[in-house]
Structures are given as structure tokens and as C-alpha cells.
Design a protein around this motif. Structure first.
Motif, short mmCIF file in Angstrom:
data_model
loop_
_atom_site.label_atom_id
_atom_site.label_comp_id
_atom_site.label_asym_id
_atom_site.label_seq_id
_atom_site.Cartn_x
_atom_site.Cartn_y
_atom_site.Cartn_z
N ALA A 325 0.87 -1.17 0.00
CA ALA A 325 0.00 0.00 0.00
C ALA A 325 0.91 1.22 0.00
O ALA A 325 2.13 1.11 0.13
CB ALA A 325 -0.93 -0.01 1.22
N SER A 326 0.32 2.40 -0.13
CA SER A 326 1.15 3.61 -0.20
C SER A 326 1.97 3.82 1.07
O SER A 326 3.01 4.48 1.04
CB SER A 326 0.25 4.82 -0.44
N ASP A 327 1.53 3.26 2.19
CA ASP A 327 2.24 3.43 3.46
C ASP A 327 2.75 2.11 4.04
O ASP A 327 3.07 2.03 5.21
CB ASP A 327 1.32 4.12 4.48
N TRP A 328 2.82 1.07 3.20
CA TRP A 328 3.19 -0.24 3.73
C TRP A 328 4.11 -0.96 2.75
O TRP A 328 3.74 -1.24 1.61
CB TRP A 328 1.91 -1.07 3.97
N THR A 329 5.35 -1.21 3.18
CA THR A 329 6.32 -1.97 2.37
C THR A 329 6.72 -3.24 3.12
O THR A 329 6.65 -3.30 4.35
CB THR A 329 7.58 -1.14 2.07
N LEU A 330 7.14 -4.23 2.33
CA LEU A 330 7.46 -5.53 2.91
C LEU A 330 8.61 -6.17 2.13
O LEU A 330 8.68 -6.07 0.91
CB LEU A 330 6.23 -6.43 2.90
N THR A 331 9.52 -6.81 2.86
CA THR A 331 10.59 -7.61 2.26
C THR A 331 10.45 -9.04 2.74
O THR A 331 10.31 -9.28 3.94
CB THR A 331 11.98 -7.07 2.65
N ALA A 332 10.46 -9.97 1.80
CA ALA A 332 10.40 -11.39 2.13
C ALA A 332 11.58 -12.09 1.48
O ALA A 332 12.07 -11.67 0.42
CB ALA A 332 9.08 -12.00 1.65
N GLY A 333 12.05 -13.16 2.11
CA GLY A 333 13.21 -13.82 1.54
C GLY A 333 13.45 -15.20 2.11
O GLY A 333 12.89 -15.59 3.15
N VAL A 334 14.28 -15.94 1.41
CA VAL A 334 14.75 -17.24 1.86
C VAL A 334 16.27 -17.26 1.71
O VAL A 334 16.83 -16.54 0.87
CB VAL A 334 14.12 -18.40 1.03
N LEU A 373 13.74 -18.63 6.45
CA LEU A 373 12.63 -17.92 5.81
C LEU A 373 12.30 -16.72 6.68
O LEU A 373 12.17 -16.84 7.91
CB LEU A 373 11.42 -18.84 5.68
N PHE A 374 12.19 -15.52 6.06
CA PHE A 374 11.93 -14.33 6.87
C PHE A 374 10.99 -13.39 6.14
O PHE A 374 10.80 -13.45 4.92
CB PHE A 374 13.24 -13.60 7.19
N VAL A 375 10.43 -12.46 6.93
CA VAL A 375 9.66 -11.36 6.39
C VAL A 375 9.91 -10.15 7.29
O VAL A 375 9.99 -10.27 8.52
CB VAL A 375 8.15 -11.70 6.32
N GLU A 376 10.13 -8.99 6.66
CA GLU A 376 10.28 -7.73 7.38
C GLU A 376 9.32 -6.72 6.76
O GLU A 376 9.16 -6.69 5.53
CB GLU A 376 11.71 -7.18 7.30
N SER A 377 8.73 -5.88 7.61
CA SER A 377 7.70 -4.96 7.14
C SER A 377 7.87 -3.60 7.78
O SER A 377 8.29 -3.49 8.94
CB SER A 377 6.32 -5.53 7.46
N THR A 378 7.56 -2.55 7.01
CA THR A 378 7.56 -1.18 7.51
C THR A 378 6.22 -0.54 7.19
O THR A 378 5.78 -0.53 6.03
CB THR A 378 8.68 -0.35 6.86
N TYR A 379 5.57 -0.01 8.23
CA TYR A 379 4.27 0.65 8.07
C TYR A 379 4.42 2.10 8.49
O TYR A 379 4.79 2.41 9.63
CB TYR A 379 3.21 -0.05 8.91
N GLU A 380 4.14 3.01 7.55
CA GLU A 380 4.31 4.44 7.81
C GLU A 380 3.12 5.00 8.59
O GLU A 380 1.96 4.72 8.27
CB GLU A 380 4.46 5.21 6.49
N LEU A 381 3.43 5.80 9.61
CA LEU A 381 2.43 6.46 10.43
C LEU A 381 2.57 7.97 10.25
O LEU A 381 3.58 8.45 9.72
CB LEU A 381 2.60 6.06 11.90
N PRO A 382 1.60 8.76 10.70
CA PRO A 382 1.68 10.22 10.48
C PRO A 382 2.98 10.84 10.98
O PRO A 382 3.51 11.77 10.36
CB PRO A 382 0.46 10.74 11.23
N HIS A 383 3.51 10.39 12.11
CA HIS A 383 4.72 11.00 12.66
C HIS A 383 5.82 9.98 12.92
O HIS A 383 6.73 10.23 13.70
CB HIS A 383 4.39 11.73 13.97
N GLY A 384 5.75 8.86 12.26
CA GLY A 384 6.77 7.84 12.50
C GLY A 384 6.49 6.61 11.68
O GLY A 384 5.81 6.65 10.64
N GLN A 385 6.99 5.49 12.15
CA GLN A 385 6.77 4.24 11.46
C GLN A 385 6.88 3.08 12.42
O GLN A 385 7.52 3.16 13.47
CB GLN A 385 7.76 4.07 10.30
N LEU A 386 6.23 1.99 12.03
CA LEU A 386 6.23 0.76 12.80
C LEU A 386 6.93 -0.31 11.96
O LEU A 386 6.57 -0.55 10.81
CB LEU A 386 4.79 0.32 13.11
N LEU A 387 7.95 -0.93 12.54
CA LEU A 387 8.73 -1.95 11.84
C LEU A 387 8.62 -3.26 12.59
O LEU A 387 8.60 -3.30 13.83
CB LEU A 387 10.19 -1.55 11.73
#
Length: 662
Positions: A325-334, A373-387
């Protein structure tokens, strides 16, 4: 030496840092017309992003330009190095070393080979040949293979693209006390579709002397060669094939064995591609294989004793970056890694000398296989972000010596972190959990309940850690990083038993680092850092071994036109919280240690953008001292030397370095 009271100045540094925001409006800032000078880095880079420190290893820095990765990391607050001599130092972060600190060499995992840690992973790394070094503190990433519970260090090289045919390069030379010489040549050439990248470097040193003039067995000689061929068929695609070779020899003050050979060869294939897609951003595929070969012996001393060990490691990873989404990125890998350790040794009854050793067959000692196997995600918030991130690793370990056997382990790691940006400040708080398999050196220790067997049944180590911090960047730059960790089944190395053994305990660690850069006038500025770590053996109710003492660094820097100069005052407190004979694979506590302080000077002159001359003098007053985390100096027996309780640090050391860019 300085006594314990001499270190009471360090808390005043901390008090000064606390008051820095009040000084921000009064600080003198540089105007646009102020000269830009290549300042020598003396306390490591400040943390710019939560949990992360970035640094350019090509910048001039104090102390004397590092010969290997461990020497470089020593300049970053929070790191300590267990000295054996001039080479092969073992890095630890916040008192946690060995495989608790994940070292990633441009995407590869290069494990050490020597059972006595003559060649930790950083021994094969010449820092100046890399473009970026990133330190991630704590278990706050799951992306780079097995999770480093103490942290992750990335030694990285840039991939190149050329708009038109071109060639650029760089050459540097360093000369210093005790016969220190370094040479480096880098070349980069290419056009719109192809590139060639090469770096060749060599470093050597004689035995150094401590402040009392006692010679310390510490000579080394190492050469590194790296070549890469790249194809860039489009602006979005890079394919690269790279080959590297490293070879050297060294002597150490803590042992009779000489490292006759410490070598590594590696081959890497890399594919990176960016997609023109709304959801799939990029893909990275890397495959590698490397082999370490290490010969240690006493043949030159007339003793018929020698061992040759070798480790072959192959692996790779596949990473995919998504925009969900515009405020949500994700990295997945093996990823996958397969590593086999083997060895051969002299039998004095039937073998004699190096030729006989090299003609003996290798026998497998241990093999690791792991898939993750892993997944990492970043979610943008109005004044910060949640990882957040999560990881699963499946391990298969086979022991081919002593009791022999196989084991499988399923490990889970993960983290969550909130980052808040407010004005010139960043605040963060994160909780990470890392599970770590017993490494080769831990398993090869004796089973505490059955000393004739290996410690093959050690439980995996489980670290849960809270990391919090504050980063402020304006006229004054400040970074703070605090941590509190509980470690279940901490793997303790105990040299107090009949045979050095390994067993599980529970432990608690906490501490942190505070650093600041403060402009004082148009030409003067200061850098300050304080680092502290505390460890407890909760099972025994005693201190945890190999924890570094409180340390502070204060610098005064001067810049004017093409000139820069600076002073570094390093203060290290006494350490009376010790566990004699206990520690980790890098070493065990020897005794309580005294505090000390050293003063160093540096300066540089830059001509245009092509030529930079830097020089310095370290340990200006030639004091005799040893770091708390150090190996025993009992093996220091070369002519002109005498054994020391610990491996003393170098005495007064002068150096000069010339960089030329073209």
C-alpha cells in the motif's frame, strides 16, 4: 596507569551530554562559505537512524587506519576487541562476541576456521576496500541470515553503472611505527552496459613494543585481491560475478603456535533487478562459495607440532521487496547455508615437519546446514513508522569426532520497533528476540558432565532484548542507545574445569552508548561518547565474564581551509566485576583490570579533491596498558621480549597516510 579515581571524569561527560539541547541555540554553525575539510573520524559515526550506525571506511580515521575488520569496529562506541597481537582481534559488541555478532561480508557468511580463533571472520576483511559499513545494534533485523543476538555488521560494496565510458580509481599508502606498511589500489571502469571493479591491498607489520619497550609478538603480513565483472543490460538490472582471494600469516603474543597460513578464496554471483510494478519493487539473488585454509604450527621453533584446518561454506539468498500500500512496504526472503569444517594434524610418532602435515588426508569435524525464511515490514504512520520482522531457521548439525551424532533445531526470531519523528528528534523503542544455535567453537569444548565428550547437547541460546534511544540532529548532533536483555541458556565457556567446558546458564545484560558532536566556533568542534555494559550470571549470582568497563572519549577538532587537526582523549575505567576463567569463545576473564587514559593527535591536509595527506601519533605519552578484554600474554617469547600477564597495547605509535583519487 591510572587508578580508579582518575576515571571519575567520565560521568561529567555524561552530564554534559544531558545538557546539550540547552546549548543548541548558542552553538556556532558553519556558513555556506566555510571550507569543507575531510575531518578524521575519531569516535566513530553517530547513529543517524534508530539502531543503525553508518560509516564510510574510506574516510581517514583514528586510530591508525585499520588493518582488518576488528580494528575498524574498535572505533565505534560499544565495540571491544580481544587482542592477541597485531592481527586476529576478536570483536564483541556490548560484551557479546563470537557468533552472537553476525558479520556479513558483502552478502557472504565467512566463518572462521581456527579452533583457537586465530582467524575470526573479520580477519579476512580489509575495511578500506569496502564502500559502506553498517552496524545494527541488538536483534533488530532478521534479514541477513542467522540473526546476531548482539548485533549485525554489514561490510558492503557498491554496484556501479556508467552513463558513458569512463575510468576512476584511488590509491593509498600508509607507513607507521614498528614497520607498519599498507598499500591499496582501486580501479573502476565501464560503460553503459558493463563495468569492471578491482581492489588490491597489502598490509604488514613487525612486532610492536609496549610503553615499557617490551617487544610484543605481533607481526603479520596479508594481501587481498578482489575482482568483479558486471553487466547492466538496463538501468534496472545488474548482474555481477566476483572473485576474491586473501592470504597471510601472523604471530600472536598469547600462544606458541604461529599462523603460517590464513587464506580465503570466494566466488559470488549477484542479480539485482528493479521492476516497474505497483506491488513488486525489486528482486535480489545472490549465491556464493568460500573456503578458508589455515595452517598453525611450531616448526620454526624446532617443535614437531602442526595442524591444518579448512572450512568450506556455500550459500545464498533470494530477497523480494513489495509495496502493499502507499504506506506499507514488505521484504520477504529465503536463504541457505552449508558449512563443513575439516582438519588434519601432525602425529609426532610418525610425521615430521610441514611437508608431512600437508600430505596427510583431511578428516571432517563438523557440518552445519541451515535454511531460513523471513519477512520484514515497515508501516508508515503520520509522525513515524512501525517496523516488524519474523524469521524461521531449520538447522541440521553433524558431529564427526568424539561421541559423533546429529541434531536438528528449529529456531524462531523476530522483532518489533516503533520510531517517532518530532522536529529535530527521533525516538525509538523496540523489542527483539533471537535464537542462536551453538557454534563450532562452543560444541568443541568439553561436556561439563562428561569431559571426554564434546558439548554437543548444548541448548540453543535465546535472547530477548529491549532497545530504546533518542537521536537529535540540528546544530548539535546527539545519539543515545540503551538496551536491556535477558538471555536464556546463555552458552558460557568455563576454563576453570579440568578441560575447558561449555554449558548453559541464564544471564542479564544492560547498558548503552551516548555520543554527541558539538560545534564550538567556526573552526573548532568536539565529539564525545560514553559507552557502558553490565552483565550478570543469573544462575550463579555472579558477574558475567568478558564485559568491558565504562569508557569515554573526548575529542577537540580544528578545521581551517585545507587543514584539519584533532586530539583524542580516551578514558577507560577499572573493571572489578569479573568472573575469573569464564567468558566466551573469544576469551575468558583473567583478573580485575586497572583504568587508563591515552591521548592521541591527528592532522590532515587536502589538496583539491585528489590528494589527502593524514598523519597522527597514538598513545602520545607512551603508557603501558592492556584492555580488560585481552588474551594472556604468556606466549610472548620472541627474542627481546618477556611474557606479560595480558597482551599489552602498542606504545607510542606514529603514522602517515597518503590518499590519491583519480
Amino acid at each position: 596507569m591510572m587508578n580508579k579515581k582518575s576515571i571519575l571524569t567520565i560521568p561529567f561527560v555524561t552530564l554534559g551530554l544531558i545538557s546539550l539541547p540547552c546549548l543548541a541555540n548558542e552553538a556556532v554553525t558553519k556558513t555556506d562559505e566555510s571550507p569543507t575539510v575531510e575531518r578524521i573520524v575519531v569516535t566513530g559515526e553517530l547513529m543517524k537512524d534508530p539502531t543503525k550506525t553508518y560509516t564510510d571506511p574510506k574516510k581517514p580515521r583514528l586510530p591508525l587506519p585499520a588493518y582488518d575488520g576488528a580494528g575498524f569496529l574498535k572505533t565505534i562506541p560499544g565495540f571491544s576487541i580481544g587482542r592477541k597481537g597485531g592481527a586476529g582481534g576478536d570483536p564483541s559488541l556490548r560484551g557479546l562476541g563470537g557468533s552472537r555478532l553476525s558479520i556479513v561480508d558483502d552478502g557472504q557468511h565467512v566463518a572462521g576456521t581456527c579452533g583457537g580463533r586465530m582467524d575470526p571472520p573479520t580477519a579476512y576483511i580489509y575495511p578500506e576496500a569496502y564502500d559502506n559499513i553498517t552496524v545494527i545494534k541488538g536483534p533488530q533485523t532478521v534479514k541477513y541470515g542467522p540473526v546476531g543476538s548482539a548485533g549485525t555488521v554489514l561490510f558492503e560494496k557498491d554496484r556501479h553503472s556508467f552513463d558513458e565510458a569512463g575510468l576512476d580509481g584511488r590509491a593509498s599508502m600508509t607507513a607507521g611505527s614498528f614497520g607498519r606498511t599498507d598499500h591499496l589500489v582501486e580501479l573502476k571502469a565501464g560503460d553503459e552496459k558493463h563495468y569492471f571493479d578491482m581492489d588490491v591491498n597489502q598490509s604488514s607489520s613487525d612486532h610492536y613494543k609496549d610503553g615499557d619497550g617490551n617487544k610484543v609478538q605481533s607481526s603479520y603480513d596479508r594481501s587481498n585481491y578482489n575482482f568483479a565483472l558486471g553487466w547492466t543490460p538496463t538501468e534496472q538490472t545488474v548482474l555481477e560475478l566476483a572473485y576474491g582471494s586473501s592470504s597471510g600469516e601472523a604471530e600472536y603474543a598469547d600462544r606458541a603456535n604461529k599462523a603460517r597460513e590464513i587464506s580465503n578464496e570466494n566466488l559470488t554471483f549477484l542479480l539485482q533487478h528493479e521492476f516497474d510494478s505497483q506491488w513488486l519493487n525489486s528482486i535480489e539473488l545472490q549465491a556464493y562459495t568460500n573456503e578458508n585454509d589455515h595452517v598453525m604450527d611450531q616448526f620454526d621453533q624446532g617443535v614437531n607440532s602442526g595442524t591444518n584446518v579448512r572450512r568450506t561454506t556455500s550459500g545464498g539468498h533470494l530477497w523480494l521487496d513489495f509495496t502493499l500500500a502507499s504506506d506499507w512496504t514488505l521484504t520477504a526472503g529465503v536463504d541457505h547455508m552449508d558449512s563443513t569444517h575439516e582438519g588434519r594434524s601432525i602425529n609426532p610418532a610418525i610425521d615430521n615437519g610441514l611437508d608431512d602435515l600437508l600430505n596427510k588426508p583431511f578428516k571432517d569435524n563438523m557440518r552445519y546446514q541451515t535454511s531460513g525464511l523471513f519477512v520484514e515490514s515497515t508501516y508508515e504512520l503520520p509522525h513515524g513508522q512501525l517496523l516488524a520482522g519474523a524469521r524461521y531457521d531449520h538447522w541440521k548439525t553433524e558431529l564427526m569426532v568424539a561421541q559423533q551424532g546429529e541434531r536438528t533445531d528449529d529456531l524462531f526470531s523476530g522483532y518489533g520497533r516503533y520510531e517517532l519523528t518530532s522536529g529535530n528528534s527521533q525516538y525509538y523503542a523496540g523489542v527483539g528476540h533471537a535464537q542462536r544455535i551453538p557454534d563450532y567453537w562452543e560444541i568443541m569444548k568439553a561436556d561439563v558432565n562428561n569431559p571426554s565428550q564434546k558439548a554437543f547437547d548444548l541448548a540453543p541460546e535465546k535472547t530477548t532484548q529491549l532497545d530504546i534511544g533518542w537521536i537529535y540532529e540540528a546544530d548539535i548532533a546527539i545519539s543515545t542507545s540503551l538496551f536491556y536483555g535477558e538471555i536464556r541458556d546463555y552458552i558460557l565457556i568455563d576454563a576453570n574445569t579440568d578441560k575447558t567446558s561449555a554449558y548453559n546458564i541464564d544471564a542479564t545484560v544492560y547498558g548503552g552508548e551516548v555520543a554527541a558532536t558539538i560545534p564550538l566556533t567556526e573552526h573548532f568542534s568536539t565529539q564525545t561518547s560514553v559507552s557502558y555494559s553490565h552483565g550478570d550470571n543469573d544462575t550463579a549470582g555472579t558477574p558475567l565474564g568478558q564485559i568491558p568497563p565504562l569508557e569515554g572519549r573526548i575529542t577537540l577538532d580544528y578545521q581551517y581551509n585545507q587543514w584539519a587537526a584533532g586530539l583524542l582523549w580516551r578514558l577507560v575505567a577499572a573493571q572489578d566485576r569479573v568472573a575469573i576463567g569464564e567468558g566466551n569463545i573469544s576469551g575468558q576473564d583473567l583478573a580485575e583490570s586497572s583504568g587508563f587514559g591515552t591521548l592521541s593527535f591527528n592532522a590532515s591536509w587536502k589538496h583539491n579533491d585528489a590528494l589527502l595527506v593524514s598523519f597522527g601519533v597514538e598513545n602520545l605519552f607512551d603508557i603501558t596498558y592492556a584492555e580488560h578484554i585481552s588474551r594472556s600474554g604468556a606466549g610472548n617469547d620472541i627474542p627481546g621480549s618477556e611474557p606479560t600477564f595480558q597482551v599489552n597495547e602498542p606504545g607510542r605509535t606514529a603514522w602517515v597516510k597518503v590518499d590519491y583519487t583519480f
